[in-house]
Design a protein around this motif. Structure first.
Motif, mmCIF file in Angstrom:
data_model
loop_
_atom_site.group_PDB
_atom_site.id
_atom_site.type_symbol
_atom_site.label_atom_id
_atom_site.label_comp_id
_atom_site.label_asym_id
_atom_site.label_seq_id
_atom_site.Cartn_x
_atom_site.Cartn_y
_atom_site.Cartn_z
ATOM 1 N N SER A 1 -3.868 -8.542 4.069
ATOM 2 C CA SER A 1 -2.861 -8.269 3.486
ATOM 3 C C SER A 1 -1.328 -8.454 4.100
ATOM 4 N N ARG B 1 -8.442 -6.757 8.237
ATOM 5 C CA ARG B 1 -9.266 -5.464 7.681
ATOM 6 C C ARG B 1 -10.796 -5.901 7.519
ATOM 7 N N ARG C 1 -14.567 -4.907 7.369
ATOM 8 C CA ARG C 1 -15.831 -4.039 6.765
ATOM 9 C C ARG C 1 -16.854 -3.372 7.818
ATOM 10 N N THR D 1 -9.013 2.298 10.239
ATOM 11 C CA THR D 1 -8.611 3.112 9.122
ATOM 12 C C THR D 1 -9.135 4.921 8.958
ATOM 13 N N GLU E 1 -9.137 -2.371 11.662
ATOM 14 C CA GLU E 1 -7.895 -3.641 11.784
ATOM 15 C C GLU E 1 -7.428 -4.673 12.272
ATOM 16 N N SER F 1 -13.054 -6.864 4.529
ATOM 17 C CA SER F 1 -13.230 -5.444 3.807
ATOM 18 C C SER F 1 -12.009 -5.896 2.445
ATOM 19 N N TYR G 1 -9.082 -5.431 -0.412
ATOM 20 C CA TYR G 1 -8.785 -4.637 -0.997
ATOM 21 C C TYR G 1 -8.794 -4.823 -2.376
ATOM 22 N N GLY G 2 -8.562 -4.388 -2.846
ATOM 23 C CA GLY G 2 -8.506 -3.972 -4.443
ATOM 24 C C GLY G 2 -9.451 -3.086 -5.326
ATOM 25 N N ARG H 1 -15.676 0.218 -1.653
ATOM 26 C CA ARG H 1 -14.425 0.002 -0.617
ATOM 27 C C ARG H 1 -15.860 0.764 0.653
ATOM 28 N N ASP I 1 -17.097 -6.223 -6.335
ATOM 29 C CA ASP I 1 -15.564 -6.482 -6.169
ATOM 30 C C ASP I 1 -15.110 -6.678 -7.444
ATOM 31 N N LYS J 1 -10.668 0.816 -7.931
ATOM 32 C CA LYS J 1 -11.865 0.947 -5.978
ATOM 33 C C LYS J 1 -12.715 1.749 -6.723
#
Ligand code: SF4
Ligand code: SF4
Ligand code: SF4
Length: 296
Positions: free
Chosen positions: A3, A15, A17, A46, A52, A76, A78-79, A83, A116, A121
């Motif tokens: 990110s 980030r 998972r 998180t 992260e 991991s 985003y989007g 999650r 994904d 999410k």
């Protein structure tokens, strides 16, 4: 796996998972190395139990990712994905647990963790009991372990120990001095089951209680109960059906909560009940979509 920091476009945060937040000691060395060599020397945990690594210069991102991948760390994304799945320790270490949260959590992660391409999410949380330490009711899909109670008044010796145990007021004395069990007030915590010396309160069964449509954010919503399922296999199958119905009939950027609002809970249940096996297959194996299109 990246990110871009809004404050400095030259830096990214990686980030990772971390299914259920479980980390093994041997995985820590590489985190330390990447954080010190490429990041700003910190790790950040998180709220969904991911890790992260902030402050990685864009020019070193590939090297950092390669090092992490070699040690088995996955990014991991985003989007609009499933999650990081969150679960409490459950029977692994908590005396309150009614179900095996770690077992179902790891199984769900292995089946759903790669999805994904959802409409928005999807957050999944599992709690071993009604205390709900992982906040399952504010996740898109929540699972809570419950023990349903059966009361046999003819066996009750009116010792009252269960009444003290029940924090919900579901067990009380009536005007005749008899113990009353109020099914409406009972939340199936199972606390009273150990209180009765006379087997007047027995466990009818342990269930995975499923909730759908919870969310946080600007307009939080509580998940609604979708049903009780007696086995891990059955609740996992229901979750797959729910995600398939959402995948096929949810609008882009529409969370499950808003889809239920749009179509109504009864219609959502119908969609889940009637979802075709082929549609579940396409969700689980997106490459089928290409094959189906090629064959049509
Ligand atoms: S949700 Fe229940 S089982 Fe899980 S950690 Fe909290 S108290 Fe223990
Ligand atoms: S299961 Fe929990 S809520 Fe229900 S009667 Fe027993 S103690 Fe009360
Ligand atoms: S603990 Fe058992 S015997 Fe005692 S009051 Fe409750 S139901 Fe009756």
């Amino acid at each position: 796996m990246r990110s871009v920091s809004a404050r400095d476009p030259n830096l990214v945060t990686i980030r990772l998972r971390v299914p259920l937040g479980i980390v093994y000691p041997e995985q820590l060395d590489i985190l330390r190395e990447v954080a010190l060599r490429y990041g700003d020397g910190r790790l950040h945990l998180t709220t969904r139990k991911t890790i992260e690594i902030p402050g990685v210069p864009v020019k070193f991102l590939e090297q950092a990712q390669a090092l992490l991948s070699r040690a088995g760390w996955d990014g991991s994304a985003y989007g609009n994905n499933v999650r990081n799945i969150v679960a409490c320790p459950g029977r692994y270490s908590c005396a309150n647990a009614q179900v095996d949260t770690q077992g179902i959590g790891l199984e769900l992660d292995s089946i759903l963790g790669h999805l994904d391409h959802m409409p928005a999410k999807v957050k999944i949380a599992i709690s071993g009991c009604v205390n709900g330490c992982t906040h399952p009711l504010i996740n898109d899909v929540g699972v809570v372990g419950v023990s349903r109670v059966i009361f046999y008044p003819e066996k009750c010796k009116m010792c009252r120990s269960c009444i003290k145990q029940c924090r919900e007021g579901a067990l009380y004395l009536n005007s005749l001095g008899s113990v009353v069990y109020d099914r409406e007030k009972c939340i199936d915590c199972g606390d009273c089951l150990h209180a009765c010396p006379n087997e007047a309160l027995l466990c009818e069964g342990v269930y995975y209680r499923l909730y759908v449509g919870g969310k946080m954010g600007r307009s939080p919503m509580l998940g609604q109960c979708f049903g009780d399922f007696p086995t891990q296999g059955e609740v996992i199958e229901q979750i797959q059906r729910i995600l398939a119905a959402y995948y096929w009939y949810g609008n882009h950027e529409e969370r499950i909560a808003h889809m239920i609002e749009r179509v109504s809970m009864s219609s959502f249940r119908k969609l889940v009940a009637e979802i075709e096996p082929e549609k579940i297959d396409v969700l689980m194996h997106p490459e089928f979509t290409i094959e189906l299109q090629a064959n049509s």
